[in-house]
Scaffold this motif. Structure first.
Motif, PDB file in Angstrom:
ATOM      1  N   THR A 165       0.857  -1.168   0.000  1.00  0.00           N
ATOM      2  CA  THR A 165       0.000   0.000   0.000  1.00  0.00           C
ATOM      3  C   THR A 165       0.901   1.227   0.000  1.00  0.00           C
ATOM      4  O   THR A 165       1.890   1.270   0.722  1.00  0.00           O
ATOM      5  CB  THR A 165      -0.977  -0.008   1.194  1.00  0.00           C
ATOM      6  OG1 THR A 165      -1.796   1.148   1.136  1.00  0.00           O
ATOM      7  CG2 THR A 165      -0.281  -0.085   2.515  1.00  0.00           C
ATOM      8  N   PHE A 166       0.549   2.193  -0.842  1.00  0.00           N
ATOM      9  CA  PHE A 166       1.402   3.364  -1.001  1.00  0.00           C
ATOM     10  C   PHE A 166       0.593   4.506  -1.600  1.00  0.00           C
ATOM     11  O   PHE A 166      -0.506   4.319  -2.101  1.00  0.00           O
ATOM     12  CB  PHE A 166       2.596   3.030  -1.891  1.00  0.00           C
ATOM     13  CG  PHE A 166       2.212   2.451  -3.224  1.00  0.00           C
ATOM     14  CD1 PHE A 166       2.044   3.254  -4.328  1.00  0.00           C
ATOM     15  CD2 PHE A 166       2.016   1.092  -3.366  1.00  0.00           C
ATOM     16  CE1 PHE A 166       1.680   2.723  -5.550  1.00  0.00           C
ATOM     17  CE2 PHE A 166       1.661   0.544  -4.581  1.00  0.00           C
ATOM     18  CZ  PHE A 166       1.481   1.365  -5.674  1.00  0.00           C
ATOM     19  N   GLU A 204       5.151  -2.163  -6.546  1.00  0.00           N
ATOM     20  CA  GLU A 204       5.102  -0.785  -6.065  1.00  0.00           C
ATOM     21  C   GLU A 204       6.098   0.089  -6.831  1.00  0.00           C
ATOM     22  O   GLU A 204       5.765   1.191  -7.264  1.00  0.00           O
ATOM     23  CB  GLU A 204       5.413  -0.739  -4.574  1.00  0.00           C
ATOM     24  CG  GLU A 204       5.449   0.656  -4.006  1.00  0.00           C
ATOM     25  CD  GLU A 204       5.869   0.690  -2.551  1.00  0.00           C
ATOM     26  OE1 GLU A 204       6.049   1.809  -2.036  1.00  0.00           O
ATOM     27  OE2 GLU A 204       6.026  -0.365  -1.940  1.00  0.00           O
ATOM     28  N   TYR A 205       7.308  -0.400  -7.002  1.00  0.00           N
ATOM     29  CA  TYR A 205       8.336   0.344  -7.701  1.00  0.00           C
ATOM     30  C   TYR A 205       7.911   0.640  -9.145  1.00  0.00           C
ATOM     31  O   TYR A 205       8.009   1.774  -9.621  1.00  0.00           O
ATOM     32  CB  TYR A 205       9.644  -0.452  -7.678  1.00  0.00           C
ATOM     33  CG  TYR A 205      10.746   0.168  -8.492  1.00  0.00           C
ATOM     34  CD1 TYR A 205      11.435   1.290  -8.018  1.00  0.00           C
ATOM     35  CD2 TYR A 205      11.105  -0.353  -9.724  1.00  0.00           C
ATOM     36  CE1 TYR A 205      12.442   1.859  -8.763  1.00  0.00           C
ATOM     37  CE2 TYR A 205      12.112   0.212 -10.476  1.00  0.00           C
ATOM     38  CZ  TYR A 205      12.780   1.322  -9.995  1.00  0.00           C
ATOM     39  OH  TYR A 205      13.778   1.884 -10.739  1.00  0.00           O
ATOM     40  N   THR A 206       7.407  -0.368  -9.835  1.00  0.00           N
ATOM     41  CA  THR A 206       6.979  -0.201 -11.220  1.00  0.00           C
ATOM     42  C   THR A 206       5.808   0.761 -11.320  1.00  0.00           C
ATOM     43  O   THR A 206       5.767   1.620 -12.204  1.00  0.00           O
ATOM     44  CB  THR A 206       6.583  -1.560 -11.827  1.00  0.00           C
ATOM     45  OG1 THR A 206       7.670  -2.462 -11.669  1.00  0.00           O
ATOM     46  CG2 THR A 206       6.230  -1.448 -13.286  1.00  0.00           C
ATOM     47  N   PHE A 207       4.860   0.655 -10.417  1.00  0.00           N
ATOM     48  CA  PHE A 207       3.695   1.533 -10.426  1.00  0.00           C
ATOM     49  C   PHE A 207       4.111   2.978 -10.208  1.00  0.00           C
ATOM     50  O   PHE A 207       3.625   3.882 -10.891  1.00  0.00           O
ATOM     51  CB  PHE A 207       2.714   1.103  -9.334  1.00  0.00           C
ATOM     52  CG  PHE A 207       1.368   1.769  -9.461  1.00  0.00           C
ATOM     53  CD1 PHE A 207       0.360   1.162 -10.183  1.00  0.00           C
ATOM     54  CD2 PHE A 207       1.116   2.989  -8.849  1.00  0.00           C
ATOM     55  CE1 PHE A 207      -0.884   1.761 -10.295  1.00  0.00           C
ATOM     56  CE2 PHE A 207      -0.112   3.602  -8.970  1.00  0.00           C
ATOM     57  CZ  PHE A 207      -1.123   2.978  -9.695  1.00  0.00           C
ATOM     58  N   LYS A 208       5.039   3.214  -9.284  1.00  0.00           N
ATOM     59  CA  LYS A 208       5.499   4.580  -9.023  1.00  0.00           C
ATOM     60  C   LYS A 208       6.248   5.160 -10.219  1.00  0.00           C
ATOM     61  O   LYS A 208       6.157   6.348 -10.484  1.00  0.00           O
ATOM     62  CB  LYS A 208       6.365   4.617  -7.771  1.00  0.00           C
ATOM     63  CG  LYS A 208       5.550   4.523  -6.508  1.00  0.00           C
ATOM     64  CD  LYS A 208       6.404   4.682  -5.284  1.00  0.00           C
ATOM     65  CE  LYS A 208       5.563   4.681  -4.039  1.00  0.00           C
ATOM     66  NZ  LYS A 208       6.368   4.878  -2.837  1.00  0.00           N
ATOM     67  N   LEU A 209       6.978   4.328 -10.944  1.00  0.00           N
ATOM     68  CA  LEU A 209       7.629   4.813 -12.160  1.00  0.00           C
ATOM     69  C   LEU A 209       6.592   5.292 -13.166  1.00  0.00           C
ATOM     70  O   LEU A 209       6.767   6.322 -13.808  1.00  0.00           O
ATOM     71  CB  LEU A 209       8.486   3.723 -12.786  1.00  0.00           C
ATOM     72  CG  LEU A 209       9.849   3.486 -12.182  1.00  0.00           C
ATOM     73  CD1 LEU A 209      10.548   2.343 -12.907  1.00  0.00           C
ATOM     74  CD2 LEU A 209      10.693   4.731 -12.230  1.00  0.00           C
ATOM     75  N   LEU A 210       5.510   4.536 -13.300  1.00  0.00           N
ATOM     76  CA  LEU A 210       4.455   4.937 -14.218  1.00  0.00           C
ATOM     77  C   LEU A 210       3.757   6.208 -13.751  1.00  0.00           C
ATOM     78  O   LEU A 210       3.404   7.057 -14.566  1.00  0.00           O
ATOM     79  CB  LEU A 210       3.437   3.811 -14.384  1.00  0.00           C
ATOM     80  CG  LEU A 210       3.932   2.587 -15.141  1.00  0.00           C
ATOM     81  CD1 LEU A 210       2.902   1.477 -15.049  1.00  0.00           C
ATOM     82  CD2 LEU A 210       4.235   2.929 -16.578  1.00  0.00           C
ATOM     83  N   CYS A 211       3.580   6.356 -12.465  1.00  0.00           N
ATOM     84  CA  CYS A 211       2.945   7.554 -11.918  1.00  0.00           C
ATOM     85  C   CYS A 211       3.790   8.799 -12.159  1.00  0.00           C
ATOM     86  O   CYS A 211       3.261   9.875 -12.389  1.00  0.00           O
ATOM     87  CB  CYS A 211       2.720   7.411 -10.416  1.00  0.00           C
ATOM     88  SG  CYS A 211       1.240   6.539  -9.986  1.00  0.00           S
ATOM     89  N   ASN A 212       5.085   8.646 -12.102  1.00  0.00           N
ATOM     90  CA  ASN A 212       5.988   9.785 -12.248  1.00  0.00           C
ATOM     91  C   ASN A 212       6.293  10.108 -13.699  1.00  0.00           C
ATOM     92  O   ASN A 212       7.243  10.811 -13.992  1.00  0.00           O
ATOM     93  CB  ASN A 212       7.284   9.527 -11.487  1.00  0.00           C
ATOM     94  CG  ASN A 212       7.060   9.508 -10.002  1.00  0.00           C
ATOM     95  OD1 ASN A 212       6.172  10.167  -9.493  1.00  0.00           O
ATOM     96  ND2 ASN A 212       7.855   8.727  -9.296  1.00  0.00           N
TER      97      ASN A 212
END
Length: 64
Positions: A15-16, A43-51
């Motif tokens: 969760t993040f 989580e890491y991959t999702f945050k890359l997509l978000c950024n």
């Protein structure tokens, strides 16, 4: 953020918070990972997509 063990089902979840394309800070959660490493990788991959670094992630998946 860390991954957590779901004691009821014996799986891992993460969760993040991530800023979406509208600039809103949204909480995200994904459950059902077999290992802690899988949850953290998601989580890491999702945050890359978000950024908005989707090109980096896309190239990474093409290399596999």
């Amino acid at each position: 953020m860390p991954a957590y063990k779901d004691e009821k089902f014996g799986t891992w979840y993460c969760t993040f918070y991530c800023v979406n394309f509208k600039g809103e800070n949204k909480k995200n959660m994904k459950r059902g990972f077999a290992t802690k490493r899988e949850a953290l990788e998601y989580e890491y991959t999702f945050k890359l997509l978000c950024n908005d670094q989707s090109q980096v992630v896309f190239q990474r998946y093409l290399e596999r």
